[in-house]
Design an enzyme around this catalytic site. Structure first.
Site, short mmCIF file in Angstrom:
data_model
loop_
_atom_site.label_atom_id
_atom_site.label_comp_id
_atom_site.label_asym_id
_atom_site.label_seq_id
_atom_site.Cartn_x
_atom_site.Cartn_y
_atom_site.Cartn_z
N GLU A 108 5.92 -1.03 0.12
CA GLU A 108 4.61 -1.11 -0.54
C GLU A 108 4.64 -0.36 -1.87
O GLU A 108 4.92 0.82 -1.93
CB GLU A 108 3.51 -0.53 0.37
CG GLU A 108 3.39 -1.21 1.73
CD GLU A 108 2.85 -2.64 1.63
OE1 GLU A 108 2.43 -3.07 0.54
OE2 GLU A 108 2.87 -3.34 2.67
N CYS A 171 -3.59 1.75 7.17
CA CYS A 171 -2.33 2.02 6.47
C CYS A 171 -2.55 2.23 4.97
O CYS A 171 -2.06 3.20 4.40
CB CYS A 171 -1.33 0.88 6.69
SG CYS A 171 -0.66 0.91 8.36
N HIS A 195 5.83 -1.09 5.48
CA HIS A 195 5.25 -1.86 6.58
C HIS A 195 6.36 -2.55 7.36
O HIS A 195 7.17 -3.27 6.79
CB HIS A 195 4.26 -2.92 6.03
CG HIS A 195 2.83 -2.53 6.23
ND1 HIS A 195 1.90 -2.61 5.22
CD2 HIS A 195 2.17 -2.06 7.33
CE1 HIS A 195 0.72 -2.21 5.71
NE2 HIS A 195 0.87 -1.87 6.97
N1 PCA Z 1 -0.68 -0.63 11.00
C1 PCA Z 1 -2.06 -0.70 10.57
C2 PCA Z 1 -2.64 0.66 10.89
C3 PCA Z 1 -1.68 1.30 11.84
C4 PCA Z 1 -0.46 0.48 11.75
O1 PCA Z 1 0.63 0.73 12.28
C5 PCA Z 1 -2.25 -1.18 9.13
O2 PCA Z 1 -1.40 -1.95 8.65
O3 PCA Z 1 -3.21 -0.81 8.48
#
Ligand code: PCA
Length: 236
Positions: A108, A171, A195
């Site tokens: 990201e 996140c 991610h």
């Molecule tokens: N993914 C979520 C919140 C916690 C996680 O592991 C997200 O992408 O916001």
């Protein structure tokens, strides 16, 4: 005799305090990285990021890994991270989260000042005001050597992709709060959010073996430690 044993105890105490202070330097640690993962949330019974966190050792080369599992909660996630950030300084902060729709491991680029998701967190809450912080800028970019990291990971064969949005749920929220904290406190730490897609056991169209996800994060940590010379080292 009483006095001398008291004296020995004092010296011993000072030695312990000195060793605790210098322990990392004595053990050859040259870099501290804080690695975070999230608990399961929504319909997910597990969160691969938690498994990655558990699988990694506490030391990778000269990097000491500090691990932190975060709750999927607008109210509590940054609180927990904040406690760690106040305790110690970190060269890098690598935040991980699950994105079950991702078709690769997403590096990201940035976090934005917006949390408009209608999905409730693990406390059953959403942010009433989608603006995370009205006194903060609209977005922050990661300060890691992003393109070099991407290239290094892709050349090593890991399925890593560019992503310009970490979504509008917890996140992105924690990524934004962390980058804002770094900026407003003039910290030397560099932060990036990664991610992770679903793992093979989770039953999604796209998934990866857990082992691939673990190896990708290990490679990223090694890359960051090899590139420490690009940055001003922290004062140990
Ligand atoms: N993914 C979520 C919140 C916690 C996680 O592991 C997200 O992408 O916001």
């Amino acid at each position: 005799r009483k006095f001398s044993s008291f004296f020995v105890k004092i010296v011993y105490l000072f030695l312990i305090l000195w060793y605790n202070d210098k322990k990392e330097a004595i053990q050859g640690v040259v870099m501290r990285i804080l690695l975070t993962a999230f608990e399961p949330f929504g319909t997910h019974k597990s969160n691969p990021t938690q498994e990655i966190l558990n699988a990694l050792p506490d030391k990778i080369g000269k990097v000491k890994l500090y691990k932190q599992l975060l709750p999927v909660s607008f109210a509590q996630s940054f609180e927990a991270l904040h406690d760690r950030l106040r305790e110690k300084s970190f060269d890098f902060i690598v935040l991980m989260g699950l994105s079950s729709q991702a078709d690769g491991i997403l590096l990201e680029m940035a976090a934005h000042n917006h949390a408009g998701s209608e999905k409730t967190d693990n406390d059953g809450m959403i942010l009433q005001d989608p603006c995370i912080d009205p006194n903060a800028p609209l977005a922050y970019a990661s300060a890691i050597p992003y393109w070099e990291a991407l290239k290094s990971l892709q050349e090593a064969g890991y399925p890593v992709k560019v992503s310009s949005s970490a979504g509008n749920y917890v996140c992105n929220y924690i990524y934004f709060k962390c980058l804002h904290y770094i900026e407003s406190n003039y910290l030397a730490s560099k932060c990036v959010f990664v991610h992770m897609p679903a793992t093979d056991d989770m039953g999604y169209d796209f998934s990866l073996p857990l082992d691939t996800e673990i190896k990708t994060i290990t490679h990223l940590i090694e890359f960051l430690s090899d590139h420490q010379k690009l940055f001003k080292p922290l004062d140990f």
